[in-house]
Design a protein around this motif. Structure first.
Motif, short mmCIF file in Angstrom:
data_model
loop_
_atom_site.label_atom_id
_atom_site.label_comp_id
_atom_site.label_asym_id
_atom_site.label_seq_id
_atom_site.Cartn_x
_atom_site.Cartn_y
_atom_site.Cartn_z
N HIS A 59 9.55 -9.52 -0.22
CA HIS A 59 10.05 -8.31 0.46
C HIS A 59 9.89 -7.08 -0.42
O HIS A 59 9.50 -5.99 0.05
CB HIS A 59 11.53 -8.49 0.84
CG HIS A 59 11.73 -9.40 2.02
ND1 HIS A 59 11.12 -9.17 3.24
CD2 HIS A 59 12.47 -10.54 2.16
CE1 HIS A 59 11.46 -10.13 4.09
NE2 HIS A 59 12.27 -10.99 3.45
N LYS A 60 10.17 -7.24 -1.70
CA LYS A 60 10.02 -6.09 -2.60
C LYS A 60 8.55 -5.67 -2.68
O LYS A 60 8.22 -4.47 -2.69
CB LYS A 60 10.56 -6.45 -3.99
CG LYS A 60 12.07 -6.57 -4.03
CD LYS A 60 12.55 -6.85 -5.46
CE LYS A 60 14.08 -6.93 -5.51
NZ LYS A 60 14.58 -7.20 -6.90
N LEU A 61 7.69 -6.67 -2.77
CA LEU A 61 6.26 -6.33 -2.85
C LEU A 61 5.78 -5.66 -1.55
O LEU A 61 4.95 -4.73 -1.58
CB LEU A 61 5.45 -7.61 -3.11
CG LEU A 61 5.57 -8.18 -4.53
CD1 LEU A 61 4.80 -9.49 -4.64
CD2 LEU A 61 5.04 -7.18 -5.57
N GLU A 62 6.31 -6.12 -0.41
CA GLU A 62 5.94 -5.48 0.85
C GLU A 62 6.40 -4.03 0.89
O GLU A 62 5.67 -3.14 1.39
CB GLU A 62 6.53 -6.26 2.02
CG GLU A 62 5.83 -7.59 2.29
CD GLU A 62 6.47 -8.34 3.44
OE1 GLU A 62 7.46 -7.81 4.00
OE2 GLU A 62 5.98 -9.43 3.79
N ASP A 63 7.63 -3.78 0.35
CA ASP A 63 8.10 -2.39 0.31
C ASP A 63 7.19 -1.54 -0.55
O ASP A 63 6.85 -0.39 -0.20
CB ASP A 63 9.53 -2.34 -0.21
CG ASP A 63 10.50 -3.01 0.75
OD1 ASP A 63 10.15 -3.11 1.96
OD2 ASP A 63 11.59 -3.42 0.30
N ILE A 64 6.78 -2.10 -1.70
CA ILE A 64 5.89 -1.35 -2.60
C ILE A 64 4.55 -1.09 -1.92
O ILE A 64 3.99 0.02 -1.98
CB ILE A 64 5.70 -2.11 -3.93
CG1 ILE A 64 7.04 -2.18 -4.69
CG2 ILE A 64 4.64 -1.43 -4.78
CD1 ILE A 64 6.99 -3.07 -5.93
N LEU A 65 4.04 -2.13 -1.24
CA LEU A 65 2.75 -1.98 -0.56
C LEU A 65 2.84 -0.95 0.57
O LEU A 65 1.92 -0.13 0.77
CB LEU A 65 2.29 -3.33 -0.01
CG LEU A 65 1.84 -4.36 -1.05
CD1 LEU A 65 1.51 -5.68 -0.38
CD2 LEU A 65 0.64 -3.84 -1.83
N ASN A 66 3.95 -0.97 1.30
CA ASN A 66 4.12 0.03 2.36
C ASN A 66 4.16 1.43 1.80
O ASN A 66 3.59 2.38 2.37
CB ASN A 66 5.40 -0.26 3.15
CG ASN A 66 5.29 -1.51 3.98
OD1 ASN A 66 4.19 -1.88 4.40
ND2 ASN A 66 6.42 -2.19 4.22
N SER A 67 4.86 1.58 0.67
CA SER A 67 4.90 2.89 0.03
C SER A 67 3.51 3.34 -0.40
O SER A 67 3.11 4.50 -0.20
CB SER A 67 5.85 2.86 -1.17
OG SER A 67 5.82 4.09 -1.85
N LYS A 68 2.73 2.41 -1.00
CA LYS A 68 1.37 2.75 -1.42
C LYS A 68 0.49 3.08 -0.22
O LYS A 68 -0.35 4.00 -0.27
CB LYS A 68 0.76 1.59 -2.23
CG LYS A 68 1.49 1.31 -3.55
CD LYS A 68 1.45 2.49 -4.48
CE LYS A 68 2.16 2.18 -5.81
NZ LYS A 68 2.12 3.36 -6.72
N ASN A 69 0.66 2.29 0.86
CA ASN A 69 -0.13 2.58 2.07
C ASN A 69 0.19 3.95 2.64
O ASN A 69 -0.69 4.68 3.11
CB ASN A 69 0.14 1.50 3.13
CG ASN A 69 -0.49 0.17 2.75
OD1 ASN A 69 -1.52 0.14 2.05
ND2 ASN A 69 0.11 -0.93 3.18
N THR A 70 1.49 4.31 2.60
CA THR A 70 1.87 5.65 3.07
C THR A 70 1.21 6.73 2.23
O THR A 70 0.72 7.75 2.73
CB THR A 70 3.39 5.80 3.03
OG1 THR A 70 4.00 4.77 3.81
CG2 THR A 70 3.81 7.16 3.57
#
Length: 281
Positions: free
Chosen positions: A221-232
């Protein structure tokens, strides 16, 4: 028995229809006789009216014929008097024929001269009017030519000034836009490479570590949050790049429209403006 029964019914129906037909024929004959009598009365009345009308017309015509006979006798008497007067006038005309012919020839000659005079006079007036119009048109054309020359010189100066400004602006905008696009693309490529590297490292960490499912889920979940932030962040950078490219292309269209409005061919720039594609094209 049924055949006899229906035979009787058929005979009764036939007798009834014959009686009805005879009754209708009798009524039709009575109506026809009544109409014939009415038509005969109408025709007799119309014939009497027409007879009286034509009798009146005949009486009037007889009266008119008698009146016309009297008028014809009067006209014959007047005609005799007029014939006598005509003979006198003919004798007088014979004495006036020669002077009249000479006068007519003189009038014809004078009329020809008058026609030529009016024609020459009209032609002279038209020539004077045309000359005035031509002189006025010449003055107007000279004035318009002078005004157009001044406007042409002014437009030439504006065109040269606009051409210099346009060339300078194009160079500056291309340098700034190209540099900014290059930075954004490099930054985007760097983020993508970093993302791929992190994903590889993460997969290696998952493979090497024996984490329980709950811990593994938390890390995921933490990695997904980081990836979502990077994608944004990547989407924002792509949006900025698209805006810059669109502004650059809009500026090129505006300059091309201005050059076309001032009559400057696009080939006179001396270089080909760079049109940036939008991301994804």
């Amino acid at each position: 028995e049924m055949e006899a029964k229906y035979t009787r019914k058929m005979q009764a129906l036939q007798d009834e229809m014959d009686l009805r037909r005879k009754t209708e024929i009798h009524e039709l004959e009575e109506r026809k006789n009544t109409q014939i009598s009415e038509l005969m009365r109408n025709h007799e009345g119309a014939f009497g009216a027409i007879k009286n009308y034509y009798n009146d017309i005949t009486a009037k015509n007889l009266t008119l014929i008698n009146l016309l006979k009297e008028q014809v006798e009067d006209l014959k008497k007047k005609e005799a008097v007029l014939e006598k007067e005509k003979a006198d006038v003919v004798r007088e005309n014979k004495g006036l024929t020669q002077p009249l012919q000479e006068a007519q020839e003189l009038v014809a000659e004078l009329q020809k001269k008058l026609v030529h005079y009016y024609r020459d006079k009209e032609a002279l007036m038209n020539s004077k009017a045309h000359l005035k119009i031509t002189q006025k048109e010449l003055k107007d054309l000279q004035w318009e030519h002078e005004v157009l020359e001044q406007r042409f010189r002014k437009v030439q100066a504006e065109r040269d000034e606009l051409y210099q400004k346009f060339t300078k602006a194009i160079n500056e905008v291309q340098q700034k836009t190209g540099f900014k696009n290059l930075l954004l693309e490099r930054k985007l490529q760097g983020l993508l490479s970093l993302l791929e590297q992190k994903e590889v490292e993460l997969s290696e960490v998952f493979a090497a570590s024996n984490l329980d499912p709950s811990a593994l889920s938390l890390v995921s979940h933490k990695l997904e949050d980081i990836l979502n932030s990077k994608n944004t962040t990547i989407q924002d950078l792509q949006l900025q790049l698209a805006r810059v490219c669109k502004a650059h292309n809009d500026m090129l269209k505006t300059f091309e429209a201005k050059l076309t409005a001032f009559g400057i061919p696009l080939d006179n720039l001396g270089f080909q403006p760079l049109s940036f594609p939008f991301p994804g094209q």
